[in-house]
Scaffold this active site. Structure first.
Site, mmCIF file in Angstrom:
data_model
loop_
_atom_site.group_PDB
_atom_site.id
_atom_site.type_symbol
_atom_site.label_atom_id
_atom_site.label_comp_id
_atom_site.label_asym_id
_atom_site.label_seq_id
_atom_site.Cartn_x
_atom_site.Cartn_y
_atom_site.Cartn_z
ATOM 1 C CB CYS A 189 -3.025 25.424 39.801
ATOM 2 S SG CYS A 189 -4.299 25.498 41.060
ATOM 3 C CB CYS B 37 -4.978 23.987 46.340
ATOM 4 S SG CYS B 37 -4.790 24.334 44.591
ATOM 5 C CB CYS C 223 -8.459 29.456 43.737
ATOM 6 S SG CYS C 223 -8.216 27.914 44.583
#
Lengths: 131, 410
Positions: A109, A65, A39
């Site tokens: 994440c 993000c 990512c």
């Protein structure tokens, strides 16, 4: 399943829009920086640890993000005031749970948040050993 | 909270005149065009014929050269697989580019993987242009098909199709397909002037309905149908026609033809105002696509030290809807992080692959106003700055040191 909120839970959005403990600790006892190659997210966690090995302060800087920023914010809240042993017990599941869940594609994440704690404490211990 | 939609590349609302044209075909004129011996069916068939005529006129094609499909994705699949399957005895080489939509590249990967075709993916320059020389060099005796888009919905670049087609025609016997989905609302297309063989259309940029598209198939070309079981669309696409959507598609083409230059003239100054405002007010911005040869409604760029999904979420929170090609924002409905893929368009034009870039596309539409552009320009620098304040990369940039990742043993 989509809902009217968008892809993230209200808790994720709250921490994304108003992150807690954002910024640097210039004289940090330990700094952990971890990244996710799929990512491109990078999370940097600063810890201020006292002589009793209690985390007095935790701050983050994150490129990534919404889920990455919210996980960073949440994890700093979760570990502040804890001993480093207690902090090492914080897992990606507990971070994701505290955020009201994450979409499956964003679980990494919260993994990043767990890794950031590990990296920051590792850095603290290495620095301490050198002293 | 006001809602400002600037993602017209991904969806346009139905024009009210389009909707009005469609409505009778849901309840009153519900017949099946295949049952045209009976009155209701015949009524439906005339509407279908009339729609086909209008869509054909829209691109200068003949009536029988338009095949209605469920959308541009199906039309692209039919063009590529349908032509490849029916013509593989002539050769098994296909040429395309690195910046095509997934509905081009995915079927081509399948042709490679399962059916022994070889596909050349032409690189593009930093603007997103295909080089005519590269194209010429990649043509072989066994090349049967070349597929190059008209315009890119992400970076806005419009190819010089006429030149690319003549390169193919002068140097090979391959047929030429173009996905014109992103461009057909803004660029006047004439298939005979272009000398093109296959062309994909949909009302996505024309204020028409979803769930309908068309493939132009030049008379004389043979395609293998992908969906079988009826006689509709000359046997090339079986299944009862989605008549309300087809009627809406035709109405959207009819209006689009008349209003195209007015729409472009309305959108371009708005686009320029947004572009110039961003350029003036925000540092570390890299615009993507060609400055002039681009769609009149598209502003695309990436910003250093800020990530695309975060930009989208904050803009959305402030009522502004755009899109991003960053991996993080790519497939939030995916099952795992493996489903997150950065836009191949951005990597093809040389945007650094290893960082999840802050790519954004604003695509404007007829309901946008100068006030809305100014509102975006007013809030956007603050949003970018807020993400910069959180970004370790930005901090490092300011302090002049490079970040180092700590390895964690799993």
């Amino acid at each position: 399943m989509a809902d009217a909120q968008g892809p993230y839970s209200p808790k994720v959005m709250e921490h994304f829009l108003n992150p807690k403990n954002m910024g640097e600790i210039p004289d940090a006892s330990g700094i952990g920086e971890v990244g996710n190659p799929s990512c491109g997210d990078v999370m940097r966690l600063y810890l201020k640890i006292n002589e009793n090995e209690i985390i007095e302060d935790a701050k983050f800087m994150t490129f990534g993000c919404g889920a990455a920023i919210a996980s960073s914010s949440m994890v700093t809240e979760m570990i502040k005031g804890k001993t480093i042993e207690e902090a090492l017990k914080v897992t990606n599941e507990t971070v994701a749970e505290a955020l009201g869940g994450l979409p499956p594609s964003k679980i990494h994440c919260s993994v990043l948040a767990q890794q950031a704690i590990e990296a920051a404490i590792k850095d603290y211990r290495e620095k301490k050993a050198k002293k | 909270m006001k809602q400002i939609f600037m993602d017209y590349a991904n969806a346009t609302p139905c024009d009210s005149r389009v909707l009005e044209a469609m409505l009778p075909y849901f309840i009153e004129k519900f017949g099946n065009p295949s049952s045209h011996i009976i009155t209701k069916g015949n009524e439906a068939l005339s509407a279908l014929d009339n729609s086909r005529k209008i869509v054909a006129d829209f691109i200068g094609a003949k009536f029988e050269e338009i095949i209605f499909t469920s959308g541009a994705t199906e039309a692209n699949n039919l063009a590529l697989k349908g032509y490849a399957f029916a013509n593989q005895h002539r050769g098994k080489h296909i040429i395309t580019t690195e910046i095509e939509h997934f509905s081009i590249t995915s079927p081509l990967r399948t042709l490679e993987r399962l059916f022994g075709f070889e596909v050349t993916y032409l690189p593009v320059d930093s603007f997103g242009f295909v080089s005519p020389d590269e194209l010429k060099k990649s043509l072989r005796n066994e090349t049967i098909l070349v597929s190059i888009q008209l315009a890119n919905n992400e970076i806005g670049t419009v190819q010089d199709l006429k030149e690319l087609i003549s390169v193919v025609k002068e140097n090979s016997s391959a047929v030429f397909h173009s996905d014109a989905t992103a461009g057909c609302g803004f660029i006047d297309i004439n298939v005979s002037e272009l000398n093109i063989d296959l062309l994909t259309l949909s009302p996505t940029s024309l204020y028409g309905p979803k769930g309908v598209g068309a493939l132009f198939v030049k008379n004389g070309l043979v395609l293998q149908p992908l969906i079988e079981g009826g006689f509709q669309e000359g046997g090339l696409r079986s299944g009862t026609e989605n008549l309300p959507a087809i009627v809406g598609f035709a109405k959207a083409c009819e209006l689009g033809k008349i209003e195209m230059s007015d729409r472009c003239n309305y959108l371009k100054p708005l686009r320029n105002r947004l572009w110039e405002g961003i350029e003036k007010n925000i540092d570390f911005v890299h615009f993507t696509g060609h400055p002039e040869k681009r769609l009149p409604n598209n502003v695309s760029f990436w910003i250093e030290f800020a990530e695309g999904e975060s930009l989208l979420l904050m803009l959305n929170y402030m009522g502004v809807m755009a899109s991003s090609g960053s991996a993080c924002s790519s497939n939030l409905r995916g099952k795992s992080e493996d489903d997150l893929v950065a836009s191949p368009v951005l990597t093809a034009i040389g945007v650094p692959k290893d960082i999840c870039t802050g790519s954004l596309t604003f695509s404007l539409g007829m309901s946008n106003t100068i006030e809305e552009i100014d509102y975006v320009l007013q809030i956007f620098p603050g949003i970018v700055n807020r993400l910069w304040q959180m970004s370790p990369f930005y901090l490092d940039k300011i302090k002049g040191h490079t970040p180092k990742l700590t390895k964690v043993d799993k």
